[in-house]
Design a protein around this motif. Structure first.
Motif, PDB file in Angstrom:
ATOM      1  N   GLN A 141       0.824  -1.204   0.000  1.00 34.55           N
ATOM      2  CA  GLN A 141       0.000   0.000   0.000  1.00 34.55           C
ATOM      3  C   GLN A 141       0.861   1.258   0.000  1.00 34.55           C
ATOM      4  N   LEU A 142       2.032   1.177   0.622  1.00 37.93           N
ATOM      5  CA  LEU A 142       2.963   2.300   0.606  1.00 37.93           C
ATOM      6  C   LEU A 142       3.398   2.599  -0.825  1.00 37.93           C
ATOM      7  N   VAL A 143       3.689   1.542  -1.564  1.00 36.62           N
ATOM      8  CA  VAL A 143       4.073   1.694  -2.970  1.00 36.62           C
ATOM      9  C   VAL A 143       2.910   2.265  -3.773  1.00 36.62           C
ATOM     10  N   LEU A 144       1.722   1.714  -3.521  1.00 35.25           N
ATOM     11  CA  LEU A 144       0.521   2.164  -4.237  1.00 35.25           C
ATOM     12  C   LEU A 144       0.268   3.652  -3.996  1.00 35.25           C
ATOM     13  N   GLU A 145       0.362   4.065  -2.742  1.00 37.02           N
ATOM     14  CA  GLU A 145       0.114   5.471  -2.407  1.00 37.02           C
ATOM     15  C   GLU A 145       1.138   6.393  -3.058  1.00 37.02           C
ATOM     16  N   ARG A 146       2.387   5.956  -3.101  1.00 33.92           N
ATOM     17  CA  ARG A 146       3.420   6.778  -3.718  1.00 33.92           C
ATOM     18  C   ARG A 146       3.132   6.993  -5.197  1.00 33.92           C
ATOM     19  N   ILE A 147       2.767   5.935  -5.904  1.00 39.63           N
ATOM     20  CA  ILE A 147       2.522   6.041  -7.344  1.00 39.63           C
ATOM     21  C   ILE A 147       1.248   6.829  -7.615  1.00 39.63           C
ATOM     22  N   GLU A 148       0.196   6.560  -6.853  1.00 42.19           N
ATOM     23  CA  GLU A 148      -1.050   7.301  -7.057  1.00 42.19           C
ATOM     24  C   GLU A 148      -0.860   8.787  -6.763  1.00 42.19           C
ATOM     25  N   ARG A 149      -0.044   9.103  -5.763  1.00 44.20           N
ATOM     26  CA  ARG A 149       0.221  10.508  -5.453  1.00 44.20           C
ATOM     27  C   ARG A 149       0.934  11.196  -6.622  1.00 44.20           C
TER      28      ARG A 149
END
Length: 235
Positions: free
Chosen positions: A7-15
């Protein structure tokens, strides 16, 4: 932390997508780079990539060449369109039904956009430019192709049509990619498709609804026929 690392990776990319640091046509950092930067395992990066791909935001390709890795094909949208894409993929609608529905929807999109007092095709032009890259695989090119048509639907201002197009997107990408394998000269086809896309958007920009509707219909049925997908059907 381990259970939520992806989820950390997901949030970084979505941001990065939401802040426009990444957009359609851009490549994501490699698994190795994201793993080192965020302090997570590469398996967590792969899990985040899978989620983003299911959401229709990226397309991944395996291998070690210049076309490997993940490419951005869309900006984040509402949960409804993501849900509809999953529903369409699971239901497996008949190809002829998908094409016929697509023709109805895209005819309406072309007419609505071209007839509007204000025509916002900026997103479409950005995708057209991304599709000009000469290192795109067939899958990446066709994913951007699908996103172009979805971007036009969203620009039409009709939320229902946009959601329906988003829902059909998985089915559309599936049949156009399958059809690409039946085309002998794919390079020539990409030249043709790029020209057709630009003609459609140009007709919309010029407010010529009749031309836009004819061009988009010929574009869809032309590819359908060239790829040998007719099977006696009449879209």
């Amino acid at each position: 932390m381990a259970e939520r690392a992806w989820q950390l990776v997901l949030e970084r990319i979505e941001r990065d997508l939401l802040d426009a640091r990444l957009g359609p046509g851009d490549r994501l950092p490699s698994e190795r780079e994201l793993s080192a930067e965020l302090g997570v395992g590469r398996s967590s990066v792969r899990e985040a990539f899978r989620v983003l791909e299911v959401m229709g935001l990226i397309r991944t390709a395996t291998g070690s060449g210049p076309s490997s890795g993940a490419i951005v094909i869309a900006a984040p949208s509402g949960g409804l369109s993501a849900l509809m894409r999953l529903q369409v993929a699971a239901q497996g609608f008949p190809l002829t039904d998908v094409v016929q529905t697509r023709l109805v929807l895209e005819d309406a999109v072309a007419a609505s956009l071209a007839s509007a007092d204000v025509r916002d095709t900026a997103a479409a032009h950005d995708i057209l430019d991304a599709m000009d890259a000469d290192d795109l695989t067939a899958a990446e090119f066709l994913a951007l192709d699908a996103h172009l048509h979805l971007a036009l639907a969203r620009s039409s201002g009709n939320a229902v049509i946009a959601a329906m197009m988003a829902g059909l997107r998985t089915a559309i990408e599936s049949y156009v990619l399958a059809g690409s394998q039946q085309i002998d000269d794919w390079d020539a086809m990409t030249v043709r498709l790029r020209a057709e896309h630009r003609d459609i958007v140009a007709a919309i920009d010029q407010g010529d609804a009749g031309a836009a509707r004819t061009l988009v219909r010929d574009h869809i049925t032309g590819y359908y026929t060239a790829a040998g997908l007719t099977s006696g059907a009449h879209p």
